[in-house]
Design a protein around this motif. Structure first.
Motif, PDB file in Angstrom:
ATOM      1  N   UNK A 104       0.812  -1.199   0.000  1.00  0.00           N
ATOM      2  CA  UNK A 104       0.000   0.000   0.000  1.00  0.00           C
ATOM      3  C   UNK A 104       0.848   1.253   0.000  1.00  0.00           C
ATOM      4  N   UNK A 105       0.232   2.357   0.381  1.00  0.00           N
ATOM      5  CA  UNK A 105       0.956   3.622   0.401  1.00  0.00           C
ATOM      6  C   UNK A 105       0.567   4.433   1.633  1.00  0.00           C
ATOM      7  N   UNK A 106       1.360   5.460   1.893  1.00  0.00           N
ATOM      8  CA  UNK A 106       1.084   6.347   3.012  1.00  0.00           C
ATOM      9  C   UNK A 106       1.584   7.737   2.654  1.00  0.00           C
ATOM     10  N   UNK A 107       0.938   8.757   3.229  1.00  0.00           N
ATOM     11  CA  UNK A 107       1.262  10.140   2.918  1.00  0.00           C
ATOM     12  C   UNK A 107       1.416  10.956   4.193  1.00  0.00           C
ATOM     13  N   UNK A 108       2.244  11.975   4.111  1.00  0.00           N
ATOM     14  CA  UNK A 108       2.302  12.956   5.185  1.00  0.00           C
ATOM     15  C   UNK A 108       1.015  13.765   5.180  1.00  0.00           C
ATOM     16  N   UNK A 109       0.534  14.122   6.341  1.00  0.00           N
ATOM     17  CA  UNK A 109      -0.692  14.907   6.441  1.00  0.00           C
ATOM     18  C   UNK A 109      -0.574  16.241   5.708  1.00  0.00           C
ATOM     19  N   UNK A 110       0.645  16.763   5.677  1.00  0.00           N
ATOM     20  CA  UNK A 110       0.850  18.090   5.093  1.00  0.00           C
ATOM     21  C   UNK A 110       0.628  18.115   3.583  1.00  0.00           C
ATOM     22  N   UNK A 122      13.990   7.522  -2.033  1.00  0.00           N
ATOM     23  CA  UNK A 122      14.751   6.629  -1.170  1.00  0.00           C
ATOM     24  C   UNK A 122      14.139   5.240  -1.196  1.00  0.00           C
ATOM     25  N   UNK A 123      14.962   4.272  -0.872  1.00  0.00           N
ATOM     26  CA  UNK A 123      14.533   2.871  -0.845  1.00  0.00           C
ATOM     27  C   UNK A 123      14.687   2.307   0.562  1.00  0.00           C
ATOM     28  N   UNK A 124      13.660   1.615   0.974  1.00  0.00           N
ATOM     29  CA  UNK A 124      13.730   0.831   2.199  1.00  0.00           C
ATOM     30  C   UNK A 124      13.641  -0.634   1.800  1.00  0.00           C
ATOM     31  N   UNK A 125      14.574  -1.468   2.267  1.00  0.00           N
ATOM     32  CA  UNK A 125      14.614  -2.875   1.872  1.00  0.00           C
ATOM     33  C   UNK A 125      13.627  -3.688   2.700  1.00  0.00           C
ATOM     34  N   UNK A 126      12.391  -3.267   2.640  1.00  0.00           N
ATOM     35  CA  UNK A 126      11.274  -3.897   3.335  1.00  0.00           C
ATOM     36  C   UNK A 126      10.021  -3.473   2.580  1.00  0.00           C
ATOM     37  N   UNK A 127       8.973  -4.267   2.648  1.00  0.00           N
ATOM     38  CA  UNK A 127       7.729  -3.877   1.985  1.00  0.00           C
ATOM     39  C   UNK A 127       6.756  -3.203   2.945  1.00  0.00           C
ATOM     40  N   UNK A 128       7.231  -2.816   4.102  1.00  0.00           N
ATOM     41  CA  UNK A 128       6.406  -2.079   5.058  1.00  0.00           C
ATOM     42  C   UNK A 128       6.706  -0.595   4.895  1.00  0.00           C
TER      43      UNK A 128
END
Length: 121
Positions: free
Chosen positions: A54-60, A94-100
């Motif tokens: 999924x995805x997530x966003x900053x409130x701003x 940026x990349x995070x080596x996780x799917x969370x």
């Protein structure tokens, strides 16, 4: 993993812009991708992140920014609408080596060089 952000430039207030970030690496589809920005004299700020979960966003920026990805092209995008001078910053992927997905900057292992977005009034 190498990242190359592009799509920045000078735009007028109220206009839209789409940033792209091309990633190298075989396991792109398994990783989270995030977008951050840093304005002069300010901390680097989280904007959005996406993974297969999924995805997530900053409130701003929620409602004004859309993150998407094309796994076939190893590319993540950031669509930004209704830009204002306050959006002027260097934008980083940026990349995070996780799917969370996460907004925590310290959990991202790889960073691109950034692309400058300047919004004039």
């Amino acid at each position: 993993v190498q990242l190359q952000a592009s799509g920045g430039g000078l735009v007028q207030a109220g206009e839209s812009l789409r940033l792209s970030c091309a990633a190298s690496g075989r396991f792109f589809r398994h990783y989270s991708m995030g977008w951050f920005r840093q304005a002069p004299g300010k901390e680097r700020e989280f904007l959005a992140a996406i993974s297969r979960r999924g995805d997530t966003y900053a409130d701003s920026v929620k409602g004004r920014v859309t993150i998407s990805r094309d796994n076939a092209e190893n590319t993540v995008y950031l669509q930004m609408d209704s830009l204002s001078p306050e959006d002027t910053a260097v934008y980083y992927c940026a990349v995070r080596t996780s799917d969370i997905v996460t907004s925590r900057r310290e959990l991202y292992s790889y960073w691109g060089r950034g692309t400058l977005v300047t919004v004039s009034s």
